[in-house]
Design a protein around this motif. Structure first.
Motif, PDB file in Angstrom:
ATOM      1  N   LEU A 294      30.995  45.321  39.836  1.00  7.25           N
ATOM      2  CA  LEU A 294      30.452  44.285  38.961  1.00  7.25           C
ATOM      3  C   LEU A 294      31.548  43.268  38.688  1.00  7.25           C
ATOM      4  O   LEU A 294      32.711  43.628  38.560  1.00  7.25           O
ATOM      5  N   THR A 295      31.169  42.005  38.572  1.00  8.58           N
ATOM      6  CA  THR A 295      32.152  40.971  38.280  1.00  8.58           C
ATOM      7  C   THR A 295      31.603  40.004  37.247  1.00  8.58           C
ATOM      8  O   THR A 295      30.412  39.666  37.260  1.00  8.58           O
ATOM      9  N   SER A 296      32.450  39.591  36.337  1.00  9.09           N
ATOM     10  CA  SER A 296      32.013  38.659  35.304  1.00  9.09           C
ATOM     11  C   SER A 296      31.787  37.280  35.900  1.00  9.09           C
ATOM     12  O   SER A 296      32.311  36.940  36.958  1.00  9.09           O
ATOM     13  N   MET A 297      31.004  36.464  35.195  1.00 10.45           N
ATOM     14  CA  MET A 297      30.694  35.109  35.631  1.00 10.45           C
ATOM     15  C   MET A 297      30.966  34.157  34.465  1.00 10.45           C
ATOM     16  O   MET A 297      31.379  34.574  33.378  1.00 10.45           O
ATOM     17  N   SER A 298      30.706  32.884  34.666  1.00  5.97           N
ATOM     18  CA  SER A 298      30.974  31.888  33.619  1.00  5.97           C
ATOM     19  C   SER A 298      30.308  32.224  32.286  1.00  5.97           C
ATOM     20  O   SER A 298      30.923  32.078  31.231  1.00  5.97           O
ATOM     21  N   PRO A 299      29.035  32.656  32.278  1.00  4.61           N
ATOM     22  CA  PRO A 299      28.388  32.935  30.983  1.00  4.61           C
ATOM     23  C   PRO A 299      28.716  34.289  30.382  1.00  4.61           C
ATOM     24  O   PRO A 299      28.195  34.627  29.317  1.00  4.61           O
ATOM     25  N   SER A 300      29.574  35.071  31.010  1.00  2.00           N
ATOM     26  CA  SER A 300      29.844  36.432  30.536  1.00  2.00           C
ATOM     27  C   SER A 300      30.530  36.441  29.177  1.00  2.00           C
ATOM     28  O   SER A 300      31.400  35.626  28.892  1.00  2.00           O
ATOM     29  N   ARG A 301      30.118  37.402  28.356  1.00  2.00           N
ATOM     30  CA  ARG A 301      30.748  37.640  27.052  1.00  2.00           C
ATOM     31  C   ARG A 301      31.143  39.103  26.973  1.00  2.00           C
ATOM     32  O   ARG A 301      30.572  39.944  27.644  1.00  2.00           O
ATOM     33  N   VAL A 302      32.127  39.404  26.135  1.00  2.00           N
ATOM     34  CA  VAL A 302      32.678  40.751  26.040  1.00  2.00           C
ATOM     35  C   VAL A 302      32.537  41.292  24.626  1.00  2.00           C
ATOM     36  O   VAL A 302      32.893  40.609  23.651  1.00  2.00           O
ATOM     37  N   PHE A 303      32.012  42.516  24.517  1.00  2.00           N
ATOM     38  CA  PHE A 303      31.882  43.187  23.220  1.00  2.00           C
ATOM     39  C   PHE A 303      32.413  44.609  23.346  1.00  2.00           C
ATOM     40  O   PHE A 303      32.374  45.205  24.425  1.00  2.00           O
ATOM     41  N   MET A 304      32.879  45.165  22.221  1.00  2.00           N
ATOM     42  CA  MET A 304      33.380  46.537  22.196  1.00  2.00           C
ATOM     43  C   MET A 304      32.828  47.286  20.994  1.00  2.00           C
ATOM     44  O   MET A 304      32.104  46.723  20.168  1.00  2.00           O
ATOM     45  N   ASP A 305      33.176  48.539  20.905  1.00  2.00           N
ATOM     46  CA  ASP A 305      32.738  49.542  19.928  1.00  2.00           C
ATOM     47  C   ASP A 305      31.732  49.097  18.858  1.00  2.00           C
ATOM     48  O   ASP A 305      30.573  49.446  18.904  1.00  2.00           O
ATOM     49  N   TYR A 306      32.207  48.326  17.854  1.00  2.00           N
ATOM     50  CA  TYR A 306      31.356  48.004  16.709  1.00  2.00           C
ATOM     51  C   TYR A 306      30.991  46.520  16.632  1.00  2.00           C
ATOM     52  O   TYR A 306      30.598  46.030  15.574  1.00  2.00           O
ATOM     53  N   ASP A 307      31.088  45.814  17.750  1.00  2.00           N
ATOM     54  CA  ASP A 307      30.841  44.368  17.732  1.00  2.00           C
ATOM     55  C   ASP A 307      29.378  44.023  17.541  1.00  2.00           C
ATOM     56  O   ASP A 307      29.032  43.116  16.774  1.00  2.00           O
ATOM     57  N   VAL A 308      28.496  44.682  18.274  1.00  2.00           N
ATOM     58  CA  VAL A 308      27.063  44.385  18.216  1.00  2.00           C
ATOM     59  C   VAL A 308      26.301  45.702  18.194  1.00  2.00           C
ATOM     60  O   VAL A 308      26.858  46.767  18.467  1.00  2.00           O
ATOM     61  N   GLN A 309      24.998  45.642  17.875  1.00  2.00           N
ATOM     62  CA  GLN A 309      24.208  46.858  17.715  1.00  2.00           C
ATOM     63  C   GLN A 309      24.181  47.731  18.965  1.00  2.00           C
ATOM     64  O   GLN A 309      24.306  48.966  18.861  1.00  2.00           O
ATOM     65  N   PRO A 310      24.030  47.160  20.174  1.00  2.00           N
ATOM     66  CA  PRO A 310      24.023  48.030  21.358  1.00  2.00           C
ATOM     67  C   PRO A 310      25.330  48.808  21.551  1.00  2.00           C
ATOM     68  O   PRO A 310      25.296  49.962  21.998  1.00  2.00           O
ATOM     69  N   THR A 311      26.485  48.197  21.233  1.00  2.00           N
ATOM     70  CA  THR A 311      27.742  48.940  21.369  1.00  2.00           C
ATOM     71  C   THR A 311      27.859  50.008  20.275  1.00  2.00           C
ATOM     72  O   THR A 311      28.410  51.081  20.515  1.00  2.00           O
ATOM     73  N   ILE A 312      27.315  49.720  19.102  1.00  2.00           N
ATOM     74  CA  ILE A 312      27.315  50.708  18.020  1.00  2.00           C
ATOM     75  C   ILE A 312      26.447  51.899  18.409  1.00  2.00           C
ATOM     76  O   ILE A 312      26.840  53.063  18.231  1.00  2.00           O
ATOM     77  N   ASP A 313      25.263  51.605  18.954  1.00  2.00           N
ATOM     78  CA  ASP A 313      24.361  52.677  19.376  1.00  2.00           C
ATOM     79  C   ASP A 313      25.002  53.527  20.473  1.00  2.00           C
ATOM     80  O   ASP A 313      24.899  54.758  20.457  1.00  2.00           O
ATOM     81  N   TYR A 314      25.654  52.863  21.432  1.00  2.00           N
ATOM     82  CA  TYR A 314      26.280  53.598  22.534  1.00  2.00           C
ATOM     83  C   TYR A 314      27.455  54.428  22.015  1.00  2.00           C
ATOM     84  O   TYR A 314      27.664  55.565  22.439  1.00  2.00           O
ATOM     85  N   PHE A 315      28.216  53.858  21.083  1.00  2.00           N
ATOM     86  CA  PHE A 315      29.352  54.573  20.504  1.00  2.00           C
ATOM     87  C   PHE A 315      28.876  55.845  19.807  1.00  2.00           C
ATOM     88  O   PHE A 315      29.495  56.909  19.934  1.00  2.00           O
ATOM     89  N   ASN A 316      27.770  55.738  19.079  1.00  2.00           N
ATOM     90  CA  ASN A 316      27.212  56.909  18.389  1.00  2.00           C
ATOM     91  C   ASN A 316      26.709  57.941  19.399  1.00  2.00           C
ATOM     92  O   ASN A 316      26.880  59.148  19.205  1.00  2.00           O
ATOM     93  N   TRP A 317      26.085  57.453  20.487  1.00  2.00           N
ATOM     94  CA  TRP A 317      25.615  58.380  21.524  1.00  2.00           C
ATOM     95  C   TRP A 317      26.789  59.101  22.170  1.00  2.00           C
ATOM     96  O   TRP A 317      26.723  60.310  22.421  1.00  2.00           O
ATOM     97  N   LEU A 318      27.858  58.374  22.423  1.00  2.00           N
ATOM     98  CA  LEU A 318      29.034  58.958  23.042  1.00  2.00           C
ATOM     99  C   LEU A 318      29.650  60.007  22.123  1.00  2.00           C
ATOM    100  O   LEU A 318      30.127  61.054  22.577  1.00  2.00           O
TER     101      LEU A 318
END
Length: 501
Positions: A220-244
């Motif tokens: 996978l490779t990032s493109m011009s519109p790509s954005r980066v989020f981690m652990d507690y930045d947005v709800q999907p990363t929070i949900d994934y962090f809890n699942w992990l």
């Protein structure tokens, strides 16, 4: 009008939306701006792409702020582009001559903050190399530039500004591990976020990634519109962090398909691997003793300041041999006829050494930082010192192997080596050294092997809206040089008796 009702053609009506993100769209060849692209979401949660032509960017850009809510009067519904789409809608909201944009300070209804388009590994596999939709990926990180999270890697923001990319191995739940290349702004954002966390972040979400098969492996490779989020930045990363957190055994897993431990082999084992019909580009560790240094051939070359490929003599300047490099005349290299010390600013260490262990003998080729670690000095310093002491020599004079390199004879080191197609085809038995570790270095970190080609050996891709095809870097030029250097040496010397002193 709601986004779901937007059709193709002119519209004299009103839209209300939240601006999720905006970015510059550039011509991949000329690098010129062709417009400003946006990702918009309305109060019904429908996402659509927006576009501001280059001649109107100056008018609207001062008012654009990510996350703000706007009202737009008058627009044109143009057909959404078929390549690298970031929204499912068939239309794009294009600003026209009579478009009027204003910020909504009193918002009558709620607007979602964001909307993501997540896909599974199987979806990425199915859409690989199609240059179609850019989907979002969320998973947990296994490696950051080859280092495990246990080591708490610290990405160097200054170095990233130069290399322009960072590579992360990411796993989607309990699926296969994939290589994720982050470029330019995405790489810078990753470094800033990663280093800002007190505890090592584990969950990574990157939007608008392109799928490409590199070296037979899905990447996978990032493109011009790509954005980066981690652990507690947005709800999907929070949900994934809890699942992990609820599945700790998943976090400890290592998928053998992509991520394995770099094997420690003897020289004989490496030669045996190179003879296998199923052999693929791979990385190994090998503990060996330096027996001698190859004399009588170039141990350095003048490299391009941009890509580090070999630079050759042109009519009035040095010219990069990498056809994909944008530096026609290598920066920092003056006209010929100036003093030699000016010409070696970009010289790269490139030396061959004879090594042995209890199983066999070999020729190892040192490249760049590997040679610098061994000698403690950069090649340019060594060459410069020679010319300072021998001022009468011309710029084309071949500098003898320096004492700093000769003094390493008899030393035992742990070498990180790579074997490539050159080795499998029988073109050369010389083995390239990518890194030198101390003998007391902790157990090897996880690294990609098998069909993976590391970024240091040319598995890099063009950034953003470009075609995203692999291009040759200095690593490829260096491999060619290693082949020529070894071929010019006496092959029989690699099989002579070991030194007893």
């Amino acid at each position: 009008m709601f986004f779901k009702d937007v059709s193709l053609g002119p519209h004299e009506t009103q839209l209300r939306f939240r601006l999720i993100h905006f970015w510059e769209a550039r011509n991949p060849v000329k690098k010129t701006i062709i417009g400003l692209e946006m990702l918009l979401i309305d109060e019904q949660g429908t996402v659509i792409q927006g576009f501001i032509p280059p001649g109107r960017i100056k008018k609207y850009l001062p008012d654009l702020k990510q996350g703000s809510v706007y009202r737009l009067n008058n627009f044109y519904g143009s057909k959404n582009k078929p390549m690298y789409r970031v929204a499912d809608h068939f239309a794009t909201v294009s600003f026209t001559w009579n478009s009027e944009l204003s910020v909504l300070h009193e918002i009558p209804t709620s607007f979602d903050e964001d909307r993501f388009r997540f896909h599974s590994y199987e979806d990425f596999e199915a859409n690989c190399d199609l240059k179609g939709d850019l989907y979002d990926v969320v998973g947990h990180m296994k490696l950051v530039n080859g280092h495990t999270l246990i080591e708490r890697p610290t990405p160097d923001e200054v170095k990233i500004d130069t290399t322009r990319h960072i590579m992360v191995h990411v796993q989607l739940h309990d699926g296969p591990v994939m290589k994720l290349y982050l470029w330019d702004q995405a790489a810078a954002d990753f470094c800033k976020k990663f280093n800002s966390y007190d505890n090592t972040p584990t969950v990574l979400l990157v939007t608008a990634v392109n799928t490409k098969r590199l070296g037979g492996t899905l990447a996978l490779t990032s493109m011009s519109p790509s954005r980066v989020f981690m652990d507690y930045d947005v709800q999907p990363t929070i949900d994934y962090f809890n699942w992990l957190g609820s599945n700790p055994e998943i976090a400890k897993q290592v998928s053998a398909d992509v991520v394995t431990k770099r094997e420690t082999l003897t020289i004989a084992d490496i030669f045996s691997y190179m003879k296998q019909e199923s052999a693929k580009d791979a990385f190994f560790e090998c503990t060996a003793t330096i027996d001698d240094v190859v004399h009588g051939s170039a141990w350095y070359y003048i490299g391009c300041s941009g890509c580090h490929a070999k630079a050759t003599k042109g009519a009035t300047s040095l010219v990069c041999t990498n056809t994909k490099c944008e530096k026609i005349n290598t920066a920092g290299v003056p006209q010929y006829g100036l003093s030699p010390e000016h010409l070696i600013i970009l010289s790269l260490l490139f030396a061959s050494i004879y090594v042995y262990d209890n199983s066999d003998q070999a020729v190892f080729v040192l490249l760049g930082d590997a040679g610098r670690v061994l000698t403690g000095r950069h090649a340019s310093e060594l060459v410069s010192s020679y010319f300072e002491a021998n001022g009468s020599e011309g710029a084309d004079h071949l500098v003898p192997v320096p004492e700093a390199l000769i003094s390493t004879i008899g030393q035992t080191h742990k070498f990180c080596v790579k074997v490539t197609q050159h080795n499998f085809s029988g073109d050369t038995r010389a083995i390239t050294v990518t890194k030198i570790l101390s003998l007391d270095t902790p157990p090897p970190t996880e690294a990609s092997v098998g069909s993976n080609i590391a970024a240091t050996s040319g598995e890099t891709v063009q950034t953003e809206n470009e075609v995203c095809e692999p291009f040759k870097t200095g690593g490829d030029s260096a491999d060619e040089e290693s082949k020529r250097t070894f071929d010019s040496a006496d092959p029989e010397k690699a099989k002579r008796p070991r030194r007893d002193d």
